[in-house]
Design a protein around this motif. Structure first.
Motif, mmCIF file in Angstrom:
data_model
loop_
_atom_site.group_PDB
_atom_site.id
_atom_site.type_symbol
_atom_site.label_atom_id
_atom_site.label_comp_id
_atom_site.label_asym_id
_atom_site.label_seq_id
_atom_site.Cartn_x
_atom_site.Cartn_y
_atom_site.Cartn_z
ATOM 1 N N THR A 122 36.343 47.540 42.176
ATOM 2 C CA THR A 122 37.472 47.285 43.080
ATOM 3 C C THR A 122 37.158 46.122 44.018
ATOM 4 O O THR A 122 37.975 45.227 44.198
ATOM 5 C CB THR A 122 37.787 48.551 43.911
ATOM 6 O OG1 THR A 122 37.926 49.645 43.010
ATOM 7 C CG2 THR A 122 39.071 48.381 44.705
ATOM 8 N N MET A 123 35.951 46.117 44.589
ATOM 9 C CA MET A 123 35.567 45.041 45.492
ATOM 10 C C MET A 123 35.567 43.694 44.786
ATOM 11 O O MET A 123 36.002 42.675 45.337
ATOM 12 C CB MET A 123 34.175 45.292 46.081
ATOM 13 C CG MET A 123 34.118 46.419 47.087
ATOM 14 S SD MET A 123 35.417 46.360 48.319
ATOM 15 C CE MET A 123 34.772 45.098 49.392
ATOM 16 N N PHE B 102 37.930 40.681 45.869
ATOM 17 C CA PHE B 102 37.309 39.405 46.213
ATOM 18 C C PHE B 102 37.936 38.256 45.419
ATOM 19 O O PHE B 102 38.318 37.228 45.978
ATOM 20 C CB PHE B 102 35.805 39.494 45.939
ATOM 21 C CG PHE B 102 35.084 38.191 46.088
ATOM 22 C CD1 PHE B 102 34.841 37.661 47.344
ATOM 23 C CD2 PHE B 102 34.647 37.489 44.967
ATOM 24 C CE1 PHE B 102 34.180 36.453 47.481
ATOM 25 C CE2 PHE B 102 33.994 36.281 45.102
ATOM 26 C CZ PHE B 102 33.757 35.755 46.361
#
Ligand SMILES: [Cu+2]
Length: 157
Positions: free
Chosen positions: A16-17, A21
């Motif tokens: 998810t990060m 990003f």
């Protein structure tokens, strides 16, 4: 295959990060109109007609105000035009530079002046020269067999 619950949570978190990003980076670049240096075309000229395009048809350093100078310069293999530059100490010089052939560099060691010179693009940088002396202007982008000979001088009196 069994994946531990905590491992699943961390995997989901990591992926998810990564997606967040990349989305933030991609969307901000897109909405802020980020592009290659000089793009936007107001700063673009025909690199084949540099010698006929003002102000580069007459490369020179000229006084534009009190202790303000504009240096219109053309970088070429293997040198800079005009070849000699001279300003009084304390002058702010705005360098307006383009290339008539390949990619060159424009660096004055010991100052913040360091930019690429791209054919078809006009790049600018300003610097105030407080200390008298001879300042080396050199090409820091390998541009051919005469690259190491590509430099000029700015004399601050
Ligand atoms: Cu060069």
């Amino acid at each position: 295959m069994h994946i531990h619950r905590l491992e699943k949570i961390w995997l989901t978190f990591g992926v998810t990060m990564l997606v967040v990003f990349l989305l933030v980076l991609g969307l901000s670049a897109f909405t802020m109109g980020m592009d290659t240096p000089g793009a936007g075309h107001s700063h673009s000229i025909d690199p084949a007609k540099v010698d006929k395009t003002p102000p580069f048809d007459k490369p020179e350093i000229k006084r534009i105000g009190d202790k303000q100078y504009e240096a219109v310069m053309v970088a070429y293999a293997f040198g800079y035009s005009p070849a000699t530059l001279e300003v009084p100490a304390g002058s702010t010089v705005r360098f307006t530079v383009t290339s008539s052939d390949v990619v060159h560099g424009f660096e004055i060691p010991g100052t913040n002046v360091n930019m690429m010179v791209l054919p078809g693009e006009i790049n600018q940088v300003s610097h105030t020269f407080d200390k008298p002396g001879e300042y080396l202007i050199l090409c820091n982008e390998y541009c051919g067999i005469g690259h190491q000979m590509m430099f000029t001088k700015l004399v601050v009196k």
